[in-house]
Design a protein around this motif. Structure first.
Motif, mmCIF file in Angstrom:
data_model
loop_
_atom_site.group_PDB
_atom_site.id
_atom_site.type_symbol
_atom_site.label_atom_id
_atom_site.label_comp_id
_atom_site.label_asym_id
_atom_site.label_seq_id
_atom_site.Cartn_x
_atom_site.Cartn_y
_atom_site.Cartn_z
ATOM 1 N N ALA A 5 22.913 6.401 -39.266
ATOM 2 C CA ALA A 5 23.526 5.927 -37.999
ATOM 3 C C ALA A 5 24.811 5.987 -37.917
ATOM 4 O O ALA A 5 25.572 6.300 -37.309
ATOM 5 C CB ALA A 5 22.785 4.464 -37.506
ATOM 6 N N GLU A 6 25.406 5.522 -39.382
ATOM 7 C CA GLU A 6 26.709 5.359 -39.424
ATOM 8 C C GLU A 6 27.379 6.816 -39.588
ATOM 9 O O GLU A 6 28.538 7.132 -39.369
ATOM 10 C CB GLU A 6 27.065 4.518 -40.845
ATOM 11 N N GLU A 23 17.922 0.776 -44.807
ATOM 12 C CA GLU A 23 18.881 1.212 -45.295
ATOM 13 C C GLU A 23 19.516 2.432 -45.163
ATOM 14 O O GLU A 23 20.529 2.904 -44.516
ATOM 15 C CB GLU A 23 19.051 0.806 -47.113
ATOM 16 N N ALA A 24 18.439 3.353 -45.226
ATOM 17 C CA ALA A 24 18.662 5.062 -44.917
ATOM 18 C C ALA A 24 18.932 5.028 -43.139
ATOM 19 O O ALA A 24 19.688 5.827 -43.093
ATOM 20 C CB ALA A 24 17.405 5.519 -45.166
ATOM 21 N N LEU A 82 8.539 -6.485 -46.030
ATOM 22 C CA LEU A 82 9.772 -6.682 -45.747
ATOM 23 C C LEU A 82 10.455 -5.897 -47.161
ATOM 24 O O LEU A 82 11.725 -5.144 -46.894
ATOM 25 C CB LEU A 82 10.369 -8.102 -45.543
ATOM 26 N N GLU A 83 10.107 -6.262 -48.387
ATOM 27 C CA GLU A 83 10.867 -5.676 -49.669
ATOM 28 C C GLU A 83 10.727 -4.324 -49.464
ATOM 29 O O GLU A 83 11.562 -3.509 -49.618
ATOM 30 C CB GLU A 83 10.257 -6.361 -50.643
ATOM 31 N N ASP A 84 9.590 -3.766 -49.280
ATOM 32 C CA ASP A 84 8.942 -2.609 -49.562
ATOM 33 C C ASP A 84 9.766 -1.586 -48.440
ATOM 34 O O ASP A 84 10.147 -0.202 -48.708
ATOM 35 C CB ASP A 84 7.373 -2.002 -49.491
ATOM 36 N N GLY A 85 9.963 -2.039 -47.173
ATOM 37 C CA GLY A 85 10.788 -1.340 -46.313
ATOM 38 C C GLY A 85 12.201 -1.355 -46.379
ATOM 39 O O GLY A 85 13.061 -0.769 -45.292
#
Length: 332
Positions: free
Chosen positions: A322-323, A316-317, A308-311
């Motif tokens: 998407a934004e 975020e990217a 979870l941390e590594d991904g």
């Protein structure tokens, strides 16, 4: 403080009675649809208990698929041949897909995937206890395919007729792929039983260690299962834990005999019942693993938290991209 409710006490009492009447009528119609074997769909009325039960079961199922990749994942680089490596990678990929299907189906009940993952990582949600046992050699990997996925198929085929439509439809594809997983595990063990004495001992050892935990995958005995009777009334489940466990034993012992394995002494064919007797399971061990004290509990959750941390940067990217795409669309 002033109230904006200007109704009299009598009017409030009448409104409360009307609400109860509507709820009772809704429940009656809901159960009638269940009894007619109709699917309940996301926008249909359902009691809160039904929704919560489905979220608990479907999320636990999804978590099991995701965590279930770990016992096999560390064998990808150590598989004995390229063929076995490719089969194992395909199987792990399927399991990731199953988790995504099930998370998506659970989201139709109004819970976010982020919340479901949070519950897993916070230790608030459970996954199948079998994945807290280590895979110590290649025979273990085959036994996971044969026994663990075999137990999963026994449990999941009736779920194709689950009363909740999205869950039932997801399970149709999942079961087809799980049957491949079960066959590849059994075929791998069959090849090992044609090999050296050492390989045969490995298969026997894997069977001895994983058979009993596989039986616990169906959950506690019916007498200790808090949810079983209601789930069957709602047709979330079609068979009880003990019924499914017996089906698995009856199907698996002849397969073990065909492999040439030694069957545990407590397993005996019962002519009167037409089933195998297998004795009482070690439920103290089961509940101990549920509480987080299994051999690999810490390893599994540490691996999930690390992933979870590594991904985080990938998520975020993806969100930033998407934004950016939404902004472009508005500008156009």
């Amino acid at each position: 403080m002033y109230t904006t409710d200007l109704r009299t006490a009598e009017e409030k009492a009448k409104a409360a009675k009307d609400e109860i009447k509507v709820a009772e009528e809704g429940m009656a119609e809901f159960q009638a649809r269940i009894d007619r074997d109709e699917f309940i769909e996301p926008k249909d009325w359902m009691p809160e208990g039904y929704r919560k039960t489905l979220i608990r079961q479907m999320s636990q199922h999804a978590h099991s698929e995701i965590v279930g990749m770990h016992p096999e994942g560390n064998w990808v680089t150590r598989a004995p041949t390229l063929k076995r490596k490719l089969i194992l990678i395909a199987k792990i990929q399927d399991e990731a897909g199953h988790g995504l299907y099930l998370y998506s189906a659970a989201e139709t009940l109004g819970v976010s995937r982020e919340e479901l993952v949070r519950q897993l990582h916070a230790g608030e949600a459970k996954y199948s206890t079998i994945f807290n046992y280590p895979t110590m050699n290649w025979a273990d990997v085959g036994a996971v395919g044969w026994l663990v996925d075999g137990a999963a198929i026994t449990n999941q085929i009736p779920l194709c007729r689950c009363s909740y439509g999205p869950y039932a439809r997801a399970m149709t594809r999942v079961c087809k792929e799980e049957s491949f997983h079960q066959r590849q595990g059994y075929e791998a063990l069959l090849e090992m039983m044609k090999g050296t004495d050492e390989q045969k001992k490995m298969v026997q050892d894997a069977f001895d260690r994983l058979f009993w935990p596989a039986l616990m995958m169906f959950g506690p005995p019916d007498s200790d299962s808090a949810h079983s009777s209601q789930n069957m009334a709602w047709k979330i489940k079609r068979f009880s834990n003990d019924e499914l466990r017996q089906r698995f034993v009856d199907a698996t012992i002849p397969q073990a005999e065909f492999l040439g394995l030694k069957i545990p002494e407590q397993i005996k064919w019962n002519e009167e019942t037409g089933h195998y007797d297998f004795g009482e399971l070690d439920w103290d061990e089961f509940w101990d693993v549920v509480k987080g004290n299994g051999i690999s509990n810490d390893d599994r959750m540490n691996a999930r938290n690390e992933a979870l941390e590594d991904g985080a940067w990938v998520r975020e990217a993806a969100a930033a991209y998407a934004e950016k795409q939404r902004a472009k669309s508005k500008a156009a």
